[in-house]
Structures are given as C-alpha cells and as structure tokens.
Design a protein around this motif. Sequence first.
Motif, PDB file in Angstrom:
ATOM      1  N   UNK A 113       0.860  -1.194   0.000  1.00 23.51           N
ATOM      2  CA  UNK A 113       0.000   0.000   0.000  1.00 23.51           C
ATOM      3  C   UNK A 113       0.889   1.234   0.000  1.00 23.51           C
ATOM      4  N   UNK A 114       0.472   2.238  -0.770  1.00 21.17           N
ATOM      5  CA  UNK A 114       1.291   3.440  -0.931  1.00 21.17           C
ATOM      6  C   UNK A 114       0.450   4.672  -0.600  1.00 21.17           C
ATOM      7  N   UNK A 115       0.791   5.319   0.516  1.00 23.04           N
ATOM      8  CA  UNK A 115       0.101   6.548   0.903  1.00 23.04           C
ATOM      9  C   UNK A 115       0.899   7.749   0.424  1.00 23.04           C
ATOM     10  N   UNK A 116       0.204   8.706  -0.171  1.00 23.35           N
ATOM     11  CA  UNK A 116       0.895   9.934  -0.549  1.00 23.35           C
ATOM     12  C   UNK A 116       1.083  10.820   0.689  1.00 23.35           C
ATOM     13  N   UNK A 117       1.645  11.998   0.487  1.00 22.75           N
ATOM     14  CA  UNK A 117       1.971  12.879   1.617  1.00 22.75           C
ATOM     15  C   UNK A 117       0.711  13.305   2.367  1.00 22.75           C
ATOM     16  N   UNK A 118      -0.353  13.653   1.630  1.00 21.92           N
ATOM     17  CA  UNK A 118      -1.588  14.105   2.279  1.00 21.92           C
ATOM     18  C   UNK A 118      -2.210  12.983   3.107  1.00 21.92           C
ATOM     19  N   UNK A 119      -2.238  11.781   2.535  1.00 25.37           N
ATOM     20  CA  UNK A 119      -2.808  10.657   3.263  1.00 25.37           C
ATOM     21  C   UNK A 119      -1.974  10.315   4.495  1.00 25.37           C
ATOM     22  N   UNK A 120      -0.664  10.364   4.358  1.00 25.27           N
ATOM     23  CA  UNK A 120       0.222  10.100   5.499  1.00 25.27           C
ATOM     24  C   UNK A 120       0.013  11.147   6.591  1.00 25.27           C
ATOM     25  N   UNK A 121      -0.132  12.393   6.183  1.00 24.85           N
ATOM     26  CA  UNK A 121      -0.354  13.472   7.148  1.00 24.85           C
ATOM     27  C   UNK A 121      -1.679  13.279   7.894  1.00 24.85           C
ATOM     28  N   UNK A 122      -2.712  12.818   7.183  1.00 23.89           N
ATOM     29  CA  UNK A 122      -4.024  12.578   7.791  1.00 23.89           C
ATOM     30  C   UNK A 122      -3.956  11.457   8.824  1.00 23.89           C
ATOM     31  N   UNK A 123      -3.271  10.369   8.454  1.00 26.54           N
ATOM     32  CA  UNK A 123      -3.127   9.243   9.380  1.00 26.54           C
ATOM     33  C   UNK A 123      -2.310   9.658  10.597  1.00 26.54           C
ATOM     34  N   UNK A 124      -1.220  10.380  10.376  1.00 32.32           N
ATOM     35  CA  UNK A 124      -0.374  10.818  11.490  1.00 32.32           C
ATOM     36  C   UNK A 124      -1.139  11.729  12.451  1.00 32.32           C
TER      37      UNK A 124
END
Length: 627
Positions: A113-124
């Motif tokens: 699975x590959x999260x982009x920067x926005x998705x990673x920021x949301x999860x974090x």
Amino acid sequence: MFTFSFQIQSLIFVGNLIIFCYGFYVPGVAPVEYRKGQRIEVRAVKMTSIHTQLPYEYYSLPLCIPKNGTFQYKSENLGEVLRGDRIVNTPYEIHMAENIKCRLLCHKQNNPMNWNVDESDKVASRIEHEYFVHLLVDNLPVATKIINADTLERSIEQGYRLGFMSKGKAYINNHLKLLLKYHKHSQDSYRVVGFEVETYSVDKAELTFAEESCGYPSEPRPQLVNEDTGTKLYFTYSVEWGESDIEWASRWDIYLGMKDVQIHWFSIVNSIVVLFFLSGILTMIMVRTLRRDIARYNSDEKVEDMIEETGWKLVHGDVFRPPPKRMLFAAVIGSGIQIFLMSLITIVIAMLGMLSPASRGALMTAAIFLYVFMGLIAGYYSARLYNTLKGKQWKHAAFLTATLYPAIVFGTCFFLNFFIMGKHSSGAVPFSTMMALLCLWFCISLPLVYLGYYFGCRKQPFQHPVRTNFIPRKVPEQLWYMNTYVCILMAGILPFGAVFIELFFIFNALWENQFYYLFGFLFLVFCILVISVSQISIVMVYFQLCGEDYHWWWKSFIISGGSAVYILVYSIFYFFTKLEITEFIPTLLYIGYTGLMVLTFWLLTGTIGFFAAYTFIRKIYAAVKID
C-alpha cells in the motif's frame, strides 16, 4: 410531606427490585450458532478519540478495503446515527475455530500500500490525537488488555489504538493479532464469547513472505508514517482461537466488570442517611410548627389578636394568585413533565435489561421516542395548570409547550452540527436524519401536545381551598437568606450530593467512550433525587410564605432546579481536570452539549419541586378555617 415509614418501604422495595433486575439482566440479543470453519464477518463501527470528541467512520482513512471493492453499511437505528456509528464490512477473513498465523490483509507481496503525503499526514494526525478503532465480531466489540506499569493491574480499553507517537513521529499499528474465544454449545455448535486484539507495528522491510503466509521478528522495527515523502506499508493480521468456559450470556462481563460497585453503594447509603436525617428534621419542624399554626388559626381568637398575627395564613388571599407570564410558566412545567416521564420510563426499561449495551443506540432511540409520545400527558397537565391560572389562549400555550424545549435542543445541535460537518466527522447528523427528527417533532409530538391540551382544557381546573383577593397584598421586605440566589445555592446542595457519583460515571460514558450499565443504581439515585428535591422545595416555600411572600410559583421552580447550578460548576471542573481537550471545536461541543444537560436537569428538578410545593400549599390551606 414524606413520612419515615413510606420512605423505608419505598427504598426497601426499590432495593429488592434492583437486586432482582441485576440477577435477571443479560445483555445482548439472541445467540448465533456457528459451525466449525464457518465464516464470521468482522465489521468496523468507527474511530473515536477523547481528545477531539469527533468520531470518524472506518474508511475515512486509506485502509484496506474488501476484496470485492464494495462497502456494505449496516442499516442503523436513530441512536446509532446520532452517536456517529457507521457499521461497515472489512476485509478480515475469519472462520470459526481456525487459526491464521500471519496473512496479508490486502495488496500483494510485491505491491505494498502506498500513501501519498496528504494521506500520510491525515493518518499521522489521527495517531497524534490518539484515535481508537472499534471493530465488531458477532456483535461483540473488540477490547485491548492493558497492564498498569505501577500497580500491575489489568484493565481493558475499548477498541485498539490506531498507532503511537515516539520522539515526535507517528507509527501505525499495521498488524493485528485477533484473539477470539468460543464456547462449545453442542458437538457441532460454537458461540463467540470473547474478542480481544494485540497490536503490533511492523516495518515493511521486516516482513517475510512464504506463499499466502507471512512472518516478522519477535521485536520488529515499527512502521513509520512518513509525512514528508509518503508511506509504503503492508497491513497484516493473525487469528488465534481458544475454547472458553464463559457462557454466551456472560460474554459482556469483561466490558461491564463491576469494580466500582462499592463506590456506588457508598454514595447511595450516604445519600439515604442524609435523606433520613433531613426527613427527621423536616418532620419535627414542619409537623410541630404546622400543627401549632393550624391549631392557632382555627381557634376562636379575638379579632384584635388576629390583626397582630403573622405567618403563612395572612397571605391566603394571594397565595394562589396567578404568576406573571403564566403561559410561559405552563409551557416550562409541561416540558418538565415530558422530561420526567421520559427519564423515568427509560431508566426503568434499561434497568429491566431491555436496553443493554449490546443494542447500540437503543437507549438514545428509546429516549427520543418516549419524549415524543409523552407529549400527550405533558400537554394534558400543562393545560390543566394553564386553565387553573386563568389562561385564555390555550392554542398559543400548547404551541409554546410543544416547541420551547425541543427548539432549544434542536437549535443548539443544528448549530454545532455545522462545525462537525466542517471536520467531515461521522458524528455530523445527515440531512435525512434531521428531517426525520423534524417529522417526529412536528408530525407526532406537536399534535400530541395539542391533543393533550384539548382534553386538559375541558377538564376542571385544579381546585384551590381559598379564594384570591382582588387587590394584591404588599410583600414586606425579606430577610437576606430568602434572596433567590442564596436559596438556589442552599437548595441545590443535597440533590447534587445524591447524584454526584452517578454523574461522574455518566460523564465518563459520554466523554471517555465508556459503557454505562448500572441502571439499577441510577434508578435508586433518581428516586432519592425526587424525594430530596421535593423536601427541599416544600421547606423553602414554607419559609417564603412565613415571610408573607406569596410569589412562590416561579420561585419554587427556579429554586428546586438549584442543583443544576452545581452540575454546571462540576462540568467545568470535569473539563479542566479529567479531559484533555485543547482544540476549539471539541471545546465548543462540550459547552453546547453540557449546557443542554444542565438545562434538562433544571427543567426536571424544577418541575418536581413545583408540584411538591403546589401539593403542600393546597394541603395546608385546606386544613385551616378561612373566614
């Protein structure tokens, strides 16, 4: 006036009823039988955080979706929607009594699975706010066992943590070890009786694959959520079944462990002792004083002596004079009746085990529908009171009764809903649900209140034992302690003391995502609250009449609701000492919802106090001879 014998008999009956109901209470619905190897669906409810108080649905984050790519949302009741529950299927594949060592939840070995920067920021961001994920297996919520490092005491958390923070960086729990328990009902019949989870954070590079299974070291490097360049990761899970002696009826015990029973009993016994002490004082003072007053007033004294007489008899010609804003007063009392009946019936039904925690949203749904249908009784008694106060515009009074309290609640929730929608939270009430609530209000509750008013206005007004003079009597200057604000503070202490402990657990259930299930204790506390508010109201009104102040209608209502002031103060204390809310919108939600709770409690206790005082005044003036 409440006597000792009546109180003792009532409390003994209530105590026996609570013990019976506790023994009878079995949370849950009908058990589901599974065969060995039969698939069991894992569903997600929502994500919650005590820091934001904003729930989110499971797929609000880029998590693994079902293999067929379709989301199957469960049809929800009204309470579930208002709670923010969005129950949906997940890609976990679980079969009864079949273990899985390690398996990929989605994607392939060479295609993480590959999260982009926005998705990673949301999860974090969710991990930073300590969000918990809530799953269901056979309608049983997932729990995580935790051990207190200082006391080594074991406890459970509802759901599991999405991830954890370390040195300012977010790490996601991307491997779940599902620990399930079954009870063998018969040779080929199994029942799910336990659902726990152990969470692990496993870096993508630490995983090894062999055909359809996977593996990882005993102490793997955690999976970082990279907010700068995006995140590549795998989601994996394992399943471990175990046989258990726990019966299906007892499978909720892990969530409802009664470790705080002694605190509840101590609070209740303390309240009962104080209540009896107060009753004794009231009995000695009120009965002796009233008997002496009534005997003196009924004796054949000379006119000169009567002229110098002071006390509550002198205001007999004004005591039943209608108060100002009689329409508003009737509407407020009608709203209080509606809240009282809704609260009483809801608590009794829940105490009998019909609204268990397994039935998510059932408590809120029942309370809403009961409030709607209690409009008939509230309208009837509000109309009789309005008729007694010589009101003429009963249609306007009926409309005000039906809309006053609901309009405040709906307006506040509608205002807060805009902020919740702005955060894209599942706690935002959908437009269709708002329309359904409006239909309940205007199509059922409003007509029922009008119907109640129709019949109530055609009944005889409440009969008063004395006539009202044409010219109002001048009220003398009152002593300092009979000031309304002082009376509110004095009258609110005892009722607040009766509900304080239960209030703490109710606040925990509302704001810290815990279960509240001790409705037997809550019913007993409710009875103590009714008795204490009634006694306090009677004594305060008696002292007011002895001071020749006959403006008791509004004052009895306002003073009896004095405990709401203490609840407001306690809610502020709870916010700063127990919660860790720092953002604006969660703070606004807390202020709005707590304000509605305080208003509801004020209407409830004020109405109880008014009817107690009204009954008392009619009794004492009926006992004296009036020329």
